[in-house]
Each structure stands twice: as structure tokens, then as C-alpha cells.
Design a protein around this motif. Structure first.
Motif, short mmCIF file in Angstrom:
data_model
loop_
_atom_site.label_atom_id
_atom_site.label_comp_id
_atom_site.label_asym_id
_atom_site.label_seq_id
_atom_site.Cartn_x
_atom_site.Cartn_y
_atom_site.Cartn_z
N LEU A 41 0.83 -1.20 0.00
CA LEU A 41 0.00 0.00 0.00
C LEU A 41 0.87 1.25 0.00
N VAL A 42 0.46 2.25 -0.76
CA VAL A 42 1.15 3.54 -0.77
C VAL A 42 0.82 4.26 0.54
N PRO A 43 1.82 4.66 1.33
CA PRO A 43 1.53 5.42 2.55
C PRO A 43 0.72 6.67 2.20
N GLY A 44 -0.27 6.95 3.01
CA GLY A 44 -1.14 8.09 2.75
C GLY A 44 -2.32 7.76 1.86
N GLY A 45 -2.36 6.53 1.33
CA GLY A 45 -3.49 6.11 0.50
C GLY A 45 -4.74 5.91 1.34
N VAL A 46 -5.83 5.62 0.67
CA VAL A 46 -7.11 5.53 1.38
C VAL A 46 -8.01 4.48 0.73
N SER A 47 -8.83 3.87 1.56
CA SER A 47 -9.88 2.98 1.10
C SER A 47 -11.22 3.67 1.37
N VAL A 48 -12.03 3.76 0.34
CA VAL A 48 -13.38 4.30 0.49
C VAL A 48 -14.32 3.15 0.15
N ARG A 49 -15.09 2.76 1.13
CA ARG A 49 -15.95 1.61 0.88
C ARG A 49 -17.38 1.88 1.31
N ALA A 61 -3.12 3.65 6.68
CA ALA A 61 -2.41 3.40 7.94
C ALA A 61 -3.24 2.49 8.85
N ASP A 62 -4.58 2.56 8.74
CA ASP A 62 -5.48 1.76 9.58
C ASP A 62 -6.04 0.54 8.85
N PHE A 63 -5.92 0.51 7.54
CA PHE A 63 -6.58 -0.51 6.73
C PHE A 63 -6.20 -1.95 7.11
N PRO A 64 -4.92 -2.29 7.27
CA PRO A 64 -4.58 -3.67 7.63
C PRO A 64 -5.17 -4.12 8.97
N ASP A 65 -5.40 -3.17 9.86
CA ASP A 65 -5.95 -3.53 11.17
C ASP A 65 -7.42 -3.93 11.10
N LEU A 66 -8.06 -3.77 9.94
CA LEU A 66 -9.44 -4.19 9.76
C LEU A 66 -9.56 -5.70 9.50
N LEU A 67 -8.42 -6.34 9.21
CA LEU A 67 -8.47 -7.79 8.99
C LEU A 67 -9.04 -8.46 10.24
N PRO A 68 -10.05 -9.32 10.05
CA PRO A 68 -10.63 -9.96 11.24
C PRO A 68 -9.66 -10.94 11.87
N GLY A 69 -9.72 -11.04 13.18
CA GLY A 69 -8.92 -12.03 13.90
C GLY A 69 -9.57 -13.40 13.76
N GLY A 70 -9.09 -14.33 14.52
CA GLY A 70 -9.68 -15.66 14.51
C GLY A 70 -9.01 -16.59 13.53
N THR A 71 -9.66 -17.72 13.33
CA THR A 71 -9.08 -18.76 12.48
C THR A 71 -9.92 -19.05 11.25
N ALA A 72 -11.00 -18.31 11.05
CA ALA A 72 -11.84 -18.53 9.87
C ALA A 72 -11.01 -18.32 8.61
N GLN A 117 6.28 2.67 -8.13
CA GLN A 117 7.30 3.39 -7.37
C GLN A 117 8.57 2.56 -7.36
N SER A 118 9.66 3.13 -7.82
CA SER A 118 10.95 2.43 -7.89
C SER A 118 10.81 1.08 -8.59
N GLY A 119 10.02 1.08 -9.66
CA GLY A 119 9.85 -0.13 -10.47
C GLY A 119 8.85 -1.13 -9.93
N GLU A 120 8.22 -0.86 -8.79
CA GLU A 120 7.27 -1.79 -8.17
C GLU A 120 5.88 -1.18 -8.12
N TRP A 121 4.86 -1.97 -8.46
CA TRP A 121 3.48 -1.51 -8.37
C TRP A 121 3.00 -1.58 -6.93
N ARG A 122 2.33 -0.50 -6.48
CA ARG A 122 1.74 -0.46 -5.15
C ARG A 122 0.34 0.14 -5.26
N VAL A 123 -0.54 -0.27 -4.38
CA VAL A 123 -1.92 0.19 -4.39
C VAL A 123 -1.99 1.57 -3.74
N SER A 124 -2.56 2.54 -4.47
CA SER A 124 -2.65 3.91 -3.95
C SER A 124 -4.04 4.24 -3.42
N SER A 125 -5.07 3.53 -3.90
CA SER A 125 -6.43 3.72 -3.36
C SER A 125 -7.29 2.53 -3.72
#
Length: 147
Positions: A41-49, A61-72, A117-125
Motif C-alpha cells: 500500500l502507498v503510505p497516505g493512500g485511502v480505502s473508500v468503501r 495506515a489503519d486498513f490492515p488492522d481491519l483484517l478480522p482475527g480468529g481462524t476462519a 514506485q521504484s519499479g514496483e506496483w503499489r496500491v494507492s487507493s
């Protein structure tokens, strides 16, 4: 992410690299790999859902923390992605299903913007319109895809 041979033969090398980045992002979801996700992910990017028409704006910055916990088992599947690339920007538009333990939890359309960025694709939004109700009978992935 599954890509049939015909799609692969009609797709540029850059577009395949973009799709590889998206596939790696989906893999981080399945593995609940928050650091791996952050690396894509590009730092400073955003998810609008929109979830059932309720809109949320989530900084990457907060997006990965939305991954649910558990073992499902988590599995996000993209269908018939449309990819456009121009130099160092790209976008992927695709219908998707998000499954939890093999059952569709929500479904809809994702639009991902990417930057090279620097030859690598990253998600910006990311924009998506996930829905939890049953799909309407008229909803067909192929019919709603742009040519």
C-alpha cells in the motif's frame, strides 16, 4: 487470482504485473499478513468503501488492522478484472466475492488504483461497494463488465 489463458494472452506484461500485485494483496488478506499488506500500500493512500450503502473512509495506515482475527478461512476472489495501465499509473476494476470459511460474506465491485514506485506496483487507493444481501437475479458479472 485465476486468469484463464485467453485473458493472459490478451494482456500486456505491465497489466500482468499489476494483477500480480493485486493477487499478492489478496493473499495478504487470506494470511492475515498485516505487514505484507502495508508493504503493498502507498503510505497516505485511502480505502473508500460502501457496505450496504454506508460509506466509510479508511486511511491505509489503519486498513490492515481491519483484517478480522480468529481462524476462519478468508478468501477474496476477483472476477474478470479490467486493467488499464498508462506509464506509472494503473487501475483494476473487478467484481469480487469475499468468502469466510467458504461462504460468501459480501460481494460487489472493487476499483483499485496503483502507482509504480521504484519499479514496483503499489496500491494507492481502493474503492468498493460490498453488499451482504443476496445478489439480484439480473446481476451478472459478465453483463456489467465494460468492453
Amino acid at each position: 487470482m485465476y486468469l484463464d489463458g485467453h485473458f493472459r494472452s490478451q494482456t500486456s506484461e505491465d497489466a500482468l504485473k499489476v494483477l500480480d500485485t493485486v493477487a499478492r494483496l489478496l493473499d495478504t488478506v487470506a494470511r492475515r499478513d498485516k505487514e505484507g499488506m502495508r508493504a503493498l500500500l502507498v503510505p497516505g493512500g485511502v480505502s473508500v468503501r460502501s457496505r450496504d450503502h454506508e460509506v466509510q473512509v479508511i486511511p491505509f495506515a489503519d486498513f490492515p488492522d481491519l483484517l478480522p482475527g480468529g481462524t476462519a478461512e478468508l478468501d477474496e476472489r476477483f472476477h474478470d478484472p479490467l486493467v488499464r495501465v498508462d506509464d506509472d499509473i494503473a487501475m483494476v476494476w473487478a467484481h469480487y466475492d469475499f468468502l469466510v470459511d467458504g461462504v460468501v460474506h459480501h460481494w460487489g465491485t472493487n476499483i483499485l488504483s496503483l502507482l509504480k514506485q521504484s519499479g514496483e506496483w503499489r496500491v494507492s487507493s481502493i474503492a468498493d461497494n460490498g453488499r451482504t444481501k443476496a445478489r439480484p437475479r439480473a446481476w451478472d458479472r459478465a453483463e456489467t463488465m465494460a468492453p
